[in-house]
Write an enzyme that holds these catalytic residues in place. Sequence first.
Site, PDB file in Angstrom:
ATOM      1  N   LYS A  11       1.051   4.265  -2.837  1.00 47.77           N
ATOM      2  CA  LYS A  11       0.732   5.623  -2.547  1.00 47.77           C
ATOM      3  C   LYS A  11       1.903   6.410  -2.823  1.00 47.77           C
ATOM      4  CE  LYS A  11      -3.783   5.331  -1.767  1.00 47.77           C
ATOM      5  NZ  LYS A  11      -4.621   5.994  -2.493  1.00 47.77           N
ATOM      6  N   TYR A  17       0.853  -1.076   0.067  1.00 50.76           N
ATOM      7  CA  TYR A  17       0.000   0.023   0.146  1.00 50.76           C
ATOM      8  C   TYR A  17       0.817   1.287  -0.038  1.00 50.76           C
ATOM      9  CZ  TYR A  17      -3.378   3.336   1.541  1.00 50.76           C
ATOM     10  OH  TYR A  17      -4.325   4.539   1.751  1.00 50.76           O
TER      11      TYR A  17
END
Length: 275
Positions: free
Chosen positions: A159, A155
């Site tokens: 990002k 993740y």
Amino acid sequence: MTHPALAPNHVAVITGGASGIGLAAARKFLALGMKVAIADYRQDALDAAAAELGPDVLAVRTNVASRDDIERLKDAVYQRFGKVNVLMNNAGTDGAGPVLGSFENWERVIGTNLFGVVHGMQVFVPEMLKGTEPGLVINTGSKQGITTPPGDAGYNVSKAGVKVATEALAHELRNIEGAKVTAHLLIPGFVWSYLTKGDRTEKPAAAWTPEQTVDFMIASLDRGDFYILCPDNDVDRATDEKRILWAAGDIVENRPPLSRWHKDFGDKFKAFLKG
């Protein structure tokens, strides 16, 4: 004064628009007199959002990890509304896990969070640049893509990629003569949403609502901010700034990576935070 792209009869496209920040943005844009298209992968959530928002809203089931789906979304929006002024690449997911974890989970999260944003930019922005009205690209990043805490490494990578890609797009757009489209990075704090709820049924006191986040986003856009660094009820901007500076300092000071969570540097970080 509201940003000129957020004007009556202008058109906004929001991925991940069926819940959370995306749905709050759809409500806000409609209240400003805009026309709205929402895209989401979850059909039940999309149906519920469309029923709430009304028949004038275009709702398109979309897997942002699929370039073909994004092309179909663009075609549907331009056929219905004829233009796009605001592109909000907001769809996201988590659970990629550690570096040595499941490759399938990494593929899913990178596909949605990073390639979903890349697809949105590459498919929509060239068309937006052909327009004569002001335009905005808003990509939803994360503080985890900046300070990269241990845990969900995939993740964080996705990002971090969104941050870098959005910075690069902003640079490219400002060097296109006559371009009226600008890019911005939304960096939410702790927001009560489908992605963060888990098994909880009540909003934690620390979390902001999606509506608070969107109001902060619009105020930041009005100021011309690129980095829309949102606080929440637990973490203020000063704390975020120190966390970000410490993370960058790992390179400058040649500390171990993620030293904030390292047993030999934890106390030093706490002292830095208080200083």
